[in-house]
Design an enzyme around this catalytic site. Structure first.
Site, mmCIF file in Angstrom:
data_model
loop_
_atom_site.group_PDB
_atom_site.id
_atom_site.type_symbol
_atom_site.label_atom_id
_atom_site.label_comp_id
_atom_site.label_asym_id
_atom_site.label_seq_id
_atom_site.Cartn_x
_atom_site.Cartn_y
_atom_site.Cartn_z
ATOM 1 N N ASN A 292 0.847 -1.197 0.000
ATOM 2 C CA ASN A 292 0.000 0.000 0.000
ATOM 3 C C ASN A 292 0.878 1.239 0.000
ATOM 4 O O ASN A 292 2.104 1.139 -0.037
ATOM 5 C CB ASN A 292 -0.956 -0.031 1.203
ATOM 6 N N ASP B 283 -4.266 -6.464 5.050
ATOM 7 C CA ASP B 283 -5.284 -7.324 5.660
ATOM 8 C C ASP B 283 -5.271 -8.728 5.039
ATOM 9 O O ASP B 283 -5.686 -9.687 5.665
ATOM 10 C CB ASP B 283 -6.673 -6.716 5.466
ATOM 11 N N LYS C 192 8.825 -17.066 -10.740
ATOM 12 C CA LYS C 192 8.098 -15.908 -11.286
ATOM 13 C C LYS C 192 6.909 -16.392 -12.122
ATOM 14 O O LYS C 192 7.067 -17.270 -12.980
ATOM 15 C CB LYS C 192 9.048 -15.083 -12.147
ATOM 16 N N PRO D 286 -2.642 -12.106 9.998
ATOM 17 C CA PRO D 286 -2.949 -11.945 11.429
ATOM 18 C C PRO D 286 -3.098 -10.469 11.783
ATOM 19 O O PRO D 286 -2.394 -9.621 11.233
ATOM 20 C CB PRO D 286 -1.715 -12.552 12.120
ATOM 21 N N ASP D 287 -4.034 -10.185 12.692
ATOM 22 C CA ASP D 287 -4.270 -8.801 13.119
ATOM 23 C C ASP D 287 -3.432 -8.527 14.367
ATOM 24 O O ASP D 287 -3.785 -8.923 15.476
ATOM 25 C CB ASP D 287 -5.770 -8.608 13.391
ATOM 26 N N PHE E 171 -4.852 2.879 14.733
ATOM 27 C CA PHE E 171 -5.165 3.879 13.722
ATOM 28 C C PHE E 171 -6.263 3.293 12.846
ATOM 29 O O PHE E 171 -6.396 2.078 12.747
ATOM 30 C CB PHE E 171 -3.933 4.168 12.852
ATOM 31 N N LYS F 47 -14.089 0.192 15.153
ATOM 32 C CA LYS F 47 -12.817 -0.509 15.376
ATOM 33 C C LYS F 47 -12.365 -0.383 16.827
ATOM 34 O O LYS F 47 -11.793 -1.322 17.391
ATOM 35 C CB LYS F 47 -11.729 0.045 14.441
ATOM 36 N N LYS G 90 -12.081 -4.022 18.389
ATOM 37 C CA LYS G 90 -10.735 -4.503 18.706
ATOM 38 C C LYS G 90 -10.386 -4.271 20.177
ATOM 39 O O LYS G 90 -9.258 -4.509 20.593
ATOM 40 C CB LYS G 90 -9.705 -3.827 17.802
HETATM 41 O O1 PMT Z 1 2.919 6.094 6.578
HETATM 42 P P1 PMT Z 1 2.317 7.397 6.104
HETATM 43 O O2 PMT Z 1 2.489 7.608 4.626
HETATM 44 O O3 PMT Z 1 2.819 8.582 6.904
HETATM 45 O O4 PMT Z 1 0.743 7.343 6.340
HETATM 46 C C1 PMT Z 1 0.242 7.197 7.636
HETATM 47 C C2 PMT Z 1 -0.978 6.231 7.663
HETATM 48 C C3 PMT Z 1 -2.096 6.840 6.834
HETATM 49 C C4 PMT Z 1 -0.596 4.872 7.099
HETATM 50 C C5 PMT Z 1 -1.363 6.076 9.176
HETATM 51 O O5 PMT Z 1 -1.663 7.334 9.731
HETATM 52 C C6 PMT Z 1 -2.568 5.179 9.350
HETATM 53 O O6 PMT Z 1 -3.722 5.567 9.236
HETATM 54 N N1 PMT Z 1 -2.281 3.879 9.644
HETATM 55 C C7 PMT Z 1 -3.256 2.802 9.739
HETATM 56 C C8 PMT Z 1 -3.561 2.324 8.373
HETATM 57 C C9 PMT Z 1 -4.454 1.118 8.346
HETATM 58 O O7 PMT Z 1 -4.036 0.108 7.834
HETATM 59 O O8 PMT Z 1 -5.599 1.228 8.912
HETATM 60 P P2 PMT Z 1 -6.677 -0.009 9.068
HETATM 61 O O9 PMT Z 1 -7.961 0.679 9.352
HETATM 62 O O10 PMT Z 1 -6.621 -0.879 7.872
HETATM 63 O O11 PMT Z 1 -6.156 -0.810 10.296
HETATM 64 C C10 PMT Z 1 -6.655 -0.591 11.609
HETATM 65 C C11 PMT Z 1 -5.583 -0.801 12.630
HETATM 66 O O12 PMT Z 1 -5.267 -2.199 12.730
HETATM 67 C C12 PMT Z 1 -4.277 -0.085 12.362
HETATM 68 O O13 PMT Z 1 -3.802 0.390 13.600
HETATM 69 C C13 PMT Z 1 -3.370 -1.187 11.818
HETATM 70 O O14 PMT Z 1 -1.984 -0.941 12.140
HETATM 71 C C14 PMT Z 1 -3.898 -2.414 12.539
HETATM 72 N N2 PMT Z 1 -3.774 -3.665 11.786
HETATM 73 C C15 PMT Z 1 -4.479 -3.832 10.621
HETATM 74 C C16 PMT Z 1 -4.405 -5.032 9.948
HETATM 75 C C17 PMT Z 1 -3.597 -6.080 10.463
HETATM 76 N N3 PMT Z 1 -3.509 -7.228 9.835
HETATM 77 N N4 PMT Z 1 -2.912 -5.886 11.599
HETATM 78 C C18 PMT Z 1 -2.988 -4.706 12.271
HETATM 79 O O15 PMT Z 1 -2.341 -4.552 13.309
#
Ligand code: PMT
Length: 414
Positions: A216, A285, A295, A311-312, A329, A343, A347
Protein backbone atom coordinates in the site's frame (compact mmCIF):
# COMPACT_ATOMS: atom_id res chain seq x y z
CA UNK A 1 8.50 18.82 31.12
CA UNK A 2 9.24 18.01 34.72
CA UNK A 3 7.13 15.58 36.63
CA UNK A 4 6.65 15.63 40.37
CA UNK A 5 4.66 12.49 41.14
CA UNK A 6 1.75 12.88 38.75
CA UNK A 7 2.02 16.66 38.72
CA UNK A 8 3.43 17.85 35.41
CA UNK A 9 5.13 21.23 35.16
CA UNK A 10 5.46 22.38 31.56
CA UNK A 11 8.38 24.59 30.59
CA UNK A 12 7.06 27.62 28.79
CA UNK A 13 8.91 30.38 26.98
CA UNK A 14 6.66 33.44 27.15
CA UNK A 15 7.58 35.89 24.40
CA UNK A 16 6.47 39.46 25.10
CA UNK A 17 6.51 41.83 22.12
CA UNK A 18 5.93 45.59 21.87
CA UNK A 19 2.24 46.28 22.22
CA UNK A 20 0.17 48.06 24.86
CA UNK A 21 -1.38 44.68 25.76
CA UNK A 22 2.00 43.79 27.28
CA UNK A 23 0.62 45.26 30.49
CA UNK A 24 -1.43 42.04 30.84
CA UNK A 25 1.60 39.76 30.45
CA UNK A 26 2.87 39.82 34.10
CA UNK A 27 -0.60 38.60 35.15
CA UNK A 28 -0.30 35.88 32.52
CA UNK A 29 3.06 34.80 33.98
CA UNK A 30 1.58 34.66 37.46
CA UNK A 31 -1.37 32.53 36.30
CA UNK A 32 0.84 30.13 34.34
CA UNK A 33 3.04 29.63 37.40
CA UNK A 34 -0.03 29.10 39.59
CA UNK A 35 -0.95 26.22 37.24
CA UNK A 36 2.47 24.66 37.79
CA UNK A 37 4.38 25.94 34.75
CA UNK A 38 7.98 27.09 34.72
CA UNK A 39 8.06 30.34 32.76
CA UNK A 40 11.03 31.91 31.04
CA UNK A 41 10.16 35.40 29.77
CA UNK A 42 11.81 36.60 26.56
CA UNK A 43 11.20 40.27 25.67
CA UNK A 44 11.77 42.07 22.40
CA UNK A 45 13.44 45.50 22.51
CA UNK A 46 10.13 47.28 21.79
CA UNK A 47 8.36 45.35 24.58
CA UNK A 48 10.74 47.10 26.98
CA UNK A 49 9.27 50.49 26.03
CA UNK A 50 6.03 49.30 27.68
CA UNK A 51 7.32 47.33 30.66
CA UNK A 52 10.57 46.84 32.51
CA UNK A 53 12.26 43.39 32.55
CA UNK A 54 12.44 43.65 36.34
CA UNK A 55 8.62 43.38 36.53
CA UNK A 56 8.78 40.01 34.77
CA UNK A 57 11.79 38.92 36.77
CA UNK A 58 9.82 39.59 39.96
CA UNK A 59 6.80 37.53 38.89
CA UNK A 60 8.65 34.71 37.11
CA UNK A 61 11.58 34.37 39.49
CA UNK A 62 13.89 34.11 36.47
CA UNK A 63 16.13 36.59 34.79
CA UNK A 64 14.43 37.90 31.64
CA UNK A 65 16.16 37.12 28.34
CA UNK A 66 16.08 39.96 25.83
CA UNK A 67 19.26 39.81 23.78
CA UNK A 68 20.65 37.25 21.37
CA UNK A 69 24.13 38.65 22.00
CA UNK A 70 24.05 38.68 25.83
CA UNK A 71 27.26 36.77 26.57
CA UNK A 72 26.52 36.16 30.26
CA UNK A 73 23.03 34.80 29.58
CA UNK A 74 24.24 32.72 26.62
CA UNK A 75 26.97 31.24 28.80
CA UNK A 76 24.43 29.95 31.35
CA UNK A 77 21.92 28.69 28.76
CA UNK A 78 22.56 29.27 25.05
CA UNK A 79 19.61 30.17 22.85
CA UNK A 80 19.57 26.75 21.14
CA UNK A 81 19.58 25.07 24.54
CA UNK A 82 16.75 27.39 25.61
CA UNK A 83 14.81 26.49 22.44
CA UNK A 84 15.21 22.79 23.33
CA UNK A 85 14.30 23.41 26.99
CA UNK A 86 10.84 24.66 26.08
CA UNK A 87 7.77 22.44 26.00
CA UNK A 88 5.83 25.34 24.54
CA UNK A 89 6.52 28.80 23.13
CA UNK A 90 3.72 31.25 23.84
CA UNK A 91 3.94 34.79 22.43
CA UNK A 92 1.52 37.18 24.14
CA UNK A 93 1.09 39.82 22.96
CA UNK A 94 2.16 38.99 19.42
CA UNK A 95 2.43 42.12 17.28
CA UNK A 96 1.90 42.31 13.51
CA UNK A 97 5.66 42.73 13.18
CA UNK A 98 6.45 39.53 15.10
CA UNK A 99 3.76 37.59 13.22
CA UNK A 100 5.26 38.85 9.94
CA UNK A 101 8.79 37.91 11.01
CA UNK A 102 7.68 34.39 11.96
CA UNK A 103 5.85 33.98 8.65
CA UNK A 104 8.97 35.09 6.77
CA UNK A 105 11.20 32.80 8.84
CA UNK A 106 13.30 35.73 10.08
CA UNK A 107 15.58 35.43 13.08
CA UNK A 108 16.41 39.08 13.76
CA UNK A 109 16.18 38.90 17.55
CA UNK A 110 16.26 36.36 20.37
CA UNK A 111 12.52 35.60 20.32
CA UNK A 112 12.19 34.93 16.59
CA UNK A 113 15.44 32.94 16.68
CA UNK A 114 14.01 30.76 19.45
CA UNK A 115 10.78 30.31 17.50
CA UNK A 116 12.78 29.08 14.50
CA UNK A 117 15.06 26.85 16.54
CA UNK A 118 12.47 25.14 18.72
CA UNK A 119 10.61 21.90 18.03
CA UNK A 120 8.04 22.86 20.66
CA UNK A 121 4.54 23.93 19.64
CA UNK A 122 4.05 27.68 19.24
CA UNK A 123 0.96 29.60 20.33
CA UNK A 124 0.37 33.24 19.43
CA UNK A 125 -2.01 35.66 21.16
CA UNK A 126 -2.14 38.56 18.70
CA UNK A 127 -2.77 42.12 19.83
CA UNK A 128 -3.03 45.08 17.47
CA UNK A 129 -5.30 47.74 16.10
CA UNK A 130 -8.39 46.31 14.35
CA UNK A 131 -7.45 47.84 10.96
CA UNK A 132 -4.00 46.26 11.18
CA UNK A 133 -5.45 42.86 12.10
CA UNK A 134 -7.85 42.99 9.13
CA UNK A 135 -5.12 43.79 6.58
CA UNK A 136 -4.57 41.17 3.90
CA UNK A 137 -0.85 40.94 4.73
CA UNK A 138 -1.54 40.06 8.37
CA UNK A 139 -4.32 37.61 7.49
CA UNK A 140 -2.14 35.90 4.89
CA UNK A 141 0.66 35.59 7.45
CA UNK A 142 -1.80 34.08 9.87
CA UNK A 143 -3.02 31.52 7.32
CA UNK A 144 0.57 30.63 6.44
CA UNK A 145 1.58 30.17 10.08
CA UNK A 146 -1.52 28.09 10.82
CA UNK A 147 -0.68 25.85 7.87
CA UNK A 148 2.69 25.26 9.55
CA UNK A 149 1.03 24.19 12.78
CA UNK A 150 1.29 27.46 14.74
CA UNK A 151 -1.89 28.11 16.67
CA UNK A 152 -3.57 31.49 17.20
CA UNK A 153 -5.42 32.28 20.42
CA UNK A 154 -7.79 35.14 19.65
CA UNK A 155 -7.71 38.04 19.19
CA UNK A 156 -10.85 39.17 20.99
CA UNK A 157 -13.19 41.90 19.78
CA UNK A 158 -14.01 45.05 21.68
CA UNK A 159 -12.85 48.51 22.53
CA UNK A 160 -9.17 49.07 21.82
CA UNK A 161 -6.56 51.22 23.56
CA UNK A 162 -6.61 53.60 20.55
CA UNK A 163 -10.39 54.04 20.84
CA UNK A 164 -11.28 51.81 17.85
CA UNK A 165 -13.79 48.99 18.10
CA UNK A 166 -13.21 45.59 16.52
CA UNK A 167 -11.04 42.48 16.52
CA UNK A 168 -7.47 42.91 17.76
CA UNK A 169 -7.57 42.87 21.58
CA UNK A 170 -5.34 40.31 23.23
CA UNK A 171 -7.32 37.56 24.98
CA UNK A 172 -7.52 37.92 28.75
CA UNK A 173 -4.72 36.06 30.61
CA UNK A 174 -7.20 33.60 32.13
CA UNK A 175 -8.45 32.61 28.66
CA UNK A 176 -4.90 32.19 27.38
CA UNK A 177 -3.97 30.02 30.36
CA UNK A 178 -7.07 27.86 29.88
CA UNK A 179 -6.22 27.38 26.19
CA UNK A 180 -2.63 26.47 27.04
CA UNK A 181 -3.66 23.83 29.54
CA UNK A 182 -6.66 22.47 27.69
CA UNK A 183 -5.31 22.19 24.14
CA UNK A 184 -3.30 19.09 23.38
CA UNK A 185 -0.36 21.04 22.00
CA UNK A 186 2.32 20.76 24.63
CA UNK A 187 5.26 18.51 24.10
CA UNK A 188 5.73 17.00 27.52
CA UNK A 189 9.47 16.35 27.40
CA UNK A 190 9.36 13.83 30.23
CA UNK A 191 5.78 12.74 30.35
CA UNK A 192 6.62 9.30 28.95
CA UNK A 193 9.80 8.98 30.98
CA UNK A 194 10.48 5.42 32.04
CA UNK A 195 7.79 3.99 29.76
CA UNK A 196 8.44 1.38 27.11
CA UNK A 197 6.60 2.18 23.90
CA UNK A 198 6.22 0.01 20.81
CA UNK A 199 5.23 1.75 17.59
CA UNK A 200 4.56 0.13 14.22
CA UNK A 201 5.02 2.08 10.99
CA UNK A 202 5.04 1.82 7.23
CA UNK A 203 3.43 -0.70 4.90
CA UNK A 204 3.84 -4.46 4.66
CA UNK A 205 4.66 -6.40 1.50
CA UNK A 206 2.89 -9.68 0.85
CA UNK A 207 4.79 -11.69 -1.74
CA UNK A 208 3.08 -13.13 -4.81
CA UNK A 209 6.23 -14.54 -6.36
CA UNK A 210 9.96 -13.68 -6.15
CA UNK A 211 9.44 -10.35 -7.94
CA UNK A 212 5.92 -9.20 -7.10
CA UNK A 213 4.06 -8.29 -3.94
CA UNK A 214 0.90 -6.66 -2.58
CA UNK A 215 1.49 -3.46 -0.65
CA UNK A 216 0.00 0.00 0.00
CA UNK A 217 0.99 3.66 -0.14
CA UNK A 218 2.20 4.09 3.45
CA UNK A 219 5.52 5.97 3.55
CA UNK A 220 6.18 5.46 7.27
CA UNK A 221 6.30 9.24 7.86
CA UNK A 222 3.53 9.29 10.47
CA UNK A 223 4.84 6.32 12.43
CA UNK A 224 8.42 7.59 12.39
CA UNK A 225 7.25 11.04 13.53
CA UNK A 226 5.42 9.34 16.42
CA UNK A 227 8.55 7.39 17.33
CA UNK A 228 10.60 10.61 17.37
CA UNK A 229 7.99 12.43 19.48
CA UNK A 230 7.69 9.54 21.96
CA UNK A 231 11.48 9.38 22.27
CA UNK A 232 11.63 13.14 22.89
CA UNK A 233 8.93 12.67 25.50
CA UNK A 234 11.31 10.42 27.42
CA UNK A 235 10.10 6.97 26.34
CA UNK A 236 12.20 3.96 25.52
CA UNK A 237 10.94 3.47 21.96
CA UNK A 238 10.88 0.33 19.84
CA UNK A 239 9.90 1.05 16.24
CA UNK A 240 8.82 -1.92 14.14
CA UNK A 241 8.68 -0.85 10.54
CA UNK A 242 7.76 -2.26 7.18
CA UNK A 243 9.94 -1.38 4.17
CA UNK A 244 10.42 2.41 4.01
CA UNK A 245 13.30 4.71 3.19
CA UNK A 246 13.36 6.98 6.23
CA UNK A 247 16.20 7.53 8.69
CA UNK A 248 15.63 6.07 12.14
CA UNK A 249 14.93 8.90 14.65
CA UNK A 250 17.77 9.43 17.12
CA UNK A 251 17.59 7.22 20.19
CA UNK A 252 14.94 4.91 18.72
CA UNK A 253 15.45 1.16 18.48
CA UNK A 254 14.28 0.02 15.02
CA UNK A 255 13.37 -3.47 13.81
CA UNK A 256 12.53 -4.15 10.20
CA UNK A 257 9.86 -6.50 8.90
CA UNK A 258 8.39 -7.16 5.51
CA UNK A 259 5.12 -9.06 5.82
CA UNK A 260 2.08 -8.82 8.12
CA UNK A 261 3.12 -12.16 9.65
CA UNK A 262 6.61 -10.83 10.42
CA UNK A 263 5.03 -7.69 11.90
CA UNK A 264 2.89 -9.86 14.16
CA UNK A 265 5.87 -11.98 15.26
CA UNK A 266 8.20 -9.03 15.80
CA UNK A 267 5.62 -7.21 17.96
CA UNK A 268 4.85 -10.32 20.03
CA UNK A 269 8.57 -10.99 20.62
CA UNK A 270 8.86 -7.54 22.22
CA UNK A 271 5.47 -6.67 23.69
CA UNK A 272 6.06 -8.23 27.11
CA UNK A 273 6.67 -5.48 29.67
CA UNK A 274 5.73 -2.65 27.30
CA UNK A 275 3.49 0.14 28.55
CA UNK A 276 2.13 1.53 25.29
CA UNK A 277 1.49 0.03 21.88
CA UNK A 278 0.76 2.39 18.97
CA UNK A 279 -0.19 0.66 15.72
CA UNK A 280 0.38 3.18 12.95
CA UNK A 281 1.49 0.68 10.32
CA UNK A 282 -0.71 0.04 7.31
CA UNK A 283 -0.67 -3.73 7.61
CA UNK A 284 -1.99 -5.72 4.69
CA UNK A 285 -5.28 -7.32 5.66
CA UNK A 286 -4.81 -10.10 3.08
CA UNK A 287 -1.93 -12.03 1.59
CA UNK A 288 -1.74 -14.48 -1.32
CA UNK A 289 -2.47 -17.95 0.02
CA UNK A 290 0.39 -19.36 -2.02
CA UNK A 291 3.66 -17.62 -2.68
CA UNK A 292 4.96 -18.96 -5.96
CA UNK A 293 8.61 -19.95 -5.76
CA UNK A 294 9.04 -19.09 -9.46
CA UNK A 295 8.10 -15.91 -11.29
CA UNK A 296 4.52 -16.24 -12.57
CA UNK A 297 4.43 -16.35 -16.36
CA UNK A 298 2.25 -14.13 -18.53
CA UNK A 299 0.44 -17.01 -20.17
CA UNK A 300 -3.25 -17.29 -19.25
CA UNK A 301 -5.59 -14.37 -20.06
CA UNK A 302 -6.62 -13.96 -16.43
CA UNK A 303 -4.75 -14.67 -13.26
CA UNK A 304 -6.71 -15.30 -10.06
CA UNK A 305 -4.95 -14.96 -6.74
CA UNK A 306 -6.50 -16.58 -3.69
CA UNK A 307 -6.05 -14.17 -0.77
CA UNK A 308 -6.27 -15.16 2.89
CA UNK A 309 -6.51 -12.97 5.98
CA UNK A 310 -3.26 -11.95 7.64
CA UNK A 311 -2.95 -11.95 11.43
CA UNK A 312 -4.27 -8.80 13.12
CA UNK A 313 -1.40 -7.58 15.29
CA UNK A 314 -3.33 -4.76 16.90
CA UNK A 315 -6.32 -6.88 17.94
CA UNK A 316 -4.02 -9.59 19.31
CA UNK A 317 -2.09 -7.10 21.48
CA UNK A 318 -5.34 -5.59 22.77
CA UNK A 319 -6.43 -9.10 23.85
CA UNK A 320 -3.35 -9.73 26.01
CA UNK A 321 -3.84 -10.10 29.76
CA UNK A 322 -1.93 -7.21 31.42
CA UNK A 323 -1.06 -5.94 27.95
CA UNK A 324 0.00 -2.39 27.13
CA UNK A 325 -2.27 0.64 26.70
CA UNK A 326 -3.25 0.12 23.07
CA UNK A 327 -3.71 2.79 20.41
CA UNK A 328 -4.85 1.90 16.91
CA UNK A 329 -5.17 3.88 13.72
CA UNK A 330 -8.02 3.69 11.25
CA UNK A 331 -7.33 4.88 7.72
CA UNK A 332 -10.67 5.62 6.13
CA UNK A 333 -11.99 7.13 2.94
CA UNK A 334 -15.63 7.30 4.09
CA UNK A 335 -17.75 7.16 7.28
CA UNK A 336 -14.57 8.00 9.17
CA UNK A 337 -16.16 8.51 12.60
CA UNK A 338 -18.44 5.45 12.45
CA UNK A 339 -15.72 3.12 11.20
CA UNK A 340 -13.18 4.35 13.74
CA UNK A 341 -15.62 4.01 16.64
CA UNK A 342 -16.51 0.52 15.47
CA UNK A 343 -12.82 -0.51 15.38
CA UNK A 344 -12.28 1.00 18.83
CA UNK A 345 -14.99 -1.25 20.27
CA UNK A 346 -14.48 -4.33 18.10
CA UNK A 347 -10.73 -4.50 18.71
CA UNK A 348 -11.14 -3.49 22.38
CA UNK A 349 -8.66 -0.60 22.09
CA UNK A 350 -7.90 2.18 24.57
CA UNK A 351 -7.76 4.81 21.82
CA UNK A 352 -8.03 5.06 18.06
CA UNK A 353 -6.83 7.77 15.67
CA UNK A 354 -9.11 8.07 12.66
CA UNK A 355 -7.09 9.10 9.66
CA UNK A 356 -9.13 10.46 6.76
CA UNK A 357 -7.44 9.62 3.50
CA UNK A 358 -7.53 12.60 1.16
CA UNK A 359 -5.73 15.74 0.06
CA UNK A 360 -3.14 16.89 2.62
CA UNK A 361 -3.76 13.95 4.91
CA UNK A 362 -3.10 10.25 5.10
CA UNK A 363 -0.75 8.11 3.03
CA UNK A 364 2.56 9.57 1.86
CA UNK A 365 1.64 13.20 2.62
CA UNK A 366 3.77 15.67 4.56
CA UNK A 367 0.78 16.85 6.61
CA UNK A 368 -2.02 15.00 8.34
CA UNK A 369 -5.09 15.49 10.50
CA UNK A 370 -6.67 13.03 12.89
CA UNK A 371 -9.82 12.58 14.94
CA UNK A 372 -8.95 10.64 18.05
CA UNK A 373 -11.53 8.59 19.95
CA UNK A 374 -11.53 6.86 23.31
CA UNK A 375 -14.29 5.40 25.45
CA UNK A 376 -15.75 8.65 26.74
CA UNK A 377 -14.39 11.28 24.45
CA UNK A 378 -12.89 12.41 21.21
CA UNK A 379 -10.86 15.31 19.89
CA UNK A 380 -9.88 16.72 16.51
CA UNK A 381 -6.16 17.21 15.90
CA UNK A 382 -6.12 19.79 13.13
CA UNK A 383 -4.09 19.57 9.94
CA UNK A 384 -0.39 20.09 10.59
CA UNK A 385 2.97 18.71 9.49
CA UNK A 386 3.25 15.08 10.63
CA UNK A 387 6.06 15.97 13.08
CA UNK A 388 3.82 18.55 14.81
CA UNK A 389 0.76 16.32 14.78
CA UNK A 390 2.80 13.46 16.23
CA UNK A 391 3.76 15.59 19.24
CA UNK A 392 0.11 16.51 19.81
CA UNK A 393 -0.96 12.89 19.56
CA UNK A 394 1.81 11.70 21.89
CA UNK A 395 0.78 14.33 24.41
CA UNK A 396 -2.84 13.25 24.17
CA UNK A 397 -1.93 9.56 24.50
CA UNK A 398 0.21 10.40 27.54
CA UNK A 399 -2.76 12.14 29.18
CA UNK A 400 -5.13 9.25 28.50
CA UNK A 401 -2.50 6.75 29.63
CA UNK A 402 -2.00 8.59 32.94
CA UNK A 403 -5.77 8.82 33.39
CA UNK A 404 -6.09 5.05 32.82
CA UNK A 405 -3.64 4.18 35.59
CA UNK A 406 -4.93 3.31 39.08
CA UNK A 407 -4.63 6.42 41.21
CA UNK A 408 -2.13 6.26 44.09
CA UNK A 409 -2.63 9.83 45.24
CA UNK A 410 -4.67 12.79 44.06
CA UNK A 411 -3.22 13.49 40.62
CA UNK A 412 -3.34 16.26 38.12
CA UNK A 413 -2.46 16.07 34.49
CA UNK A 414 -2.49 18.91 32.00
O1 PMT B 1 2.92 6.09 6.58
P1 PMT B 1 2.32 7.40 6.10
O2 PMT B 1 2.49 7.61 4.63
O3 PMT B 1 2.82 8.58 6.90
O4 PMT B 1 0.74 7.34 6.34
C1 PMT B 1 0.24 7.20 7.64
C2 PMT B 1 -0.98 6.23 7.66
C3 PMT B 1 -2.10 6.84 6.83
C4 PMT B 1 -0.60 4.87 7.10
C5 PMT B 1 -1.36 6.08 9.18
O5 PMT B 1 -1.66 7.33 9.73
C6 PMT B 1 -2.57 5.18 9.35
O6 PMT B 1 -3.72 5.57 9.24
N1 PMT B 1 -2.28 3.88 9.64
C7 PMT B 1 -3.26 2.80 9.74
C8 PMT B 1 -3.56 2.32 8.37
C9 PMT B 1 -4.45 1.12 8.35
O7 PMT B 1 -4.04 0.11 7.83
O8 PMT B 1 -5.60 1.23 8.91
P2 PMT B 1 -6.68 -0.01 9.07
O9 PMT B 1 -7.96 0.68 9.35
O10 PMT B 1 -6.62 -0.88 7.87
O11 PMT B 1 -6.16 -0.81 10.30
C10 PMT B 1 -6.65 -0.59 11.61
C11 PMT B 1 -5.58 -0.80 12.63
O12 PMT B 1 -5.27 -2.20 12.73
C12 PMT B 1 -4.28 -0.09 12.36
O13 PMT B 1 -3.80 0.39 13.60
C13 PMT B 1 -3.37 -1.19 11.82
O14 PMT B 1 -1.98 -0.94 12.14
C14 PMT B 1 -3.90 -2.41 12.54
N2 PMT B 1 -3.77 -3.66 11.79
C15 PMT B 1 -4.48 -3.83 10.62
C16 PMT B 1 -4.40 -5.03 9.95
C17 PMT B 1 -3.60 -6.08 10.46
N3 PMT B 1 -3.51 -7.23 9.83
N4 PMT B 1 -2.91 -5.89 11.60
C18 PMT B 1 -2.99 -4.71 12.27
O15 PMT B 1 -2.34 -4.55 13.31
Amino acid sequence: MQKDGNQISPRIILGVTGGIAAYKSPDLVRRLIERGAQVQVVMTQSAKTFLSPSTFQAVSGRRVRDDLWDEAAEASMGHIELARWADLVLIAPATAHTIGSLAAGLAGDLLTTLALATDAPILLAPAMNQAMWSKKAVQENRTLLESRGIRFLGPAEGEQACGDQGPGRMLEPIDIVNAVFEAPVQLPSEVLKGLRVIITAGPTREPIDPVRYITNRSSGKMGFALAAAAQQAGADVILISGPVSIKTPAGVNRFEVETAKEMYESVHQRVDGSDLFIACAAVSDYRPEIESSEKLKRSAKNLNLELVRSPDTLASVAELQNGPFTVGFAAETQNVTENARMKLIKKNLDMIAANRVGPECGFDQETNSLRVFWKNGDIELENAPKSVLAKRLINLIAKRYVASQPKQSPSQVI
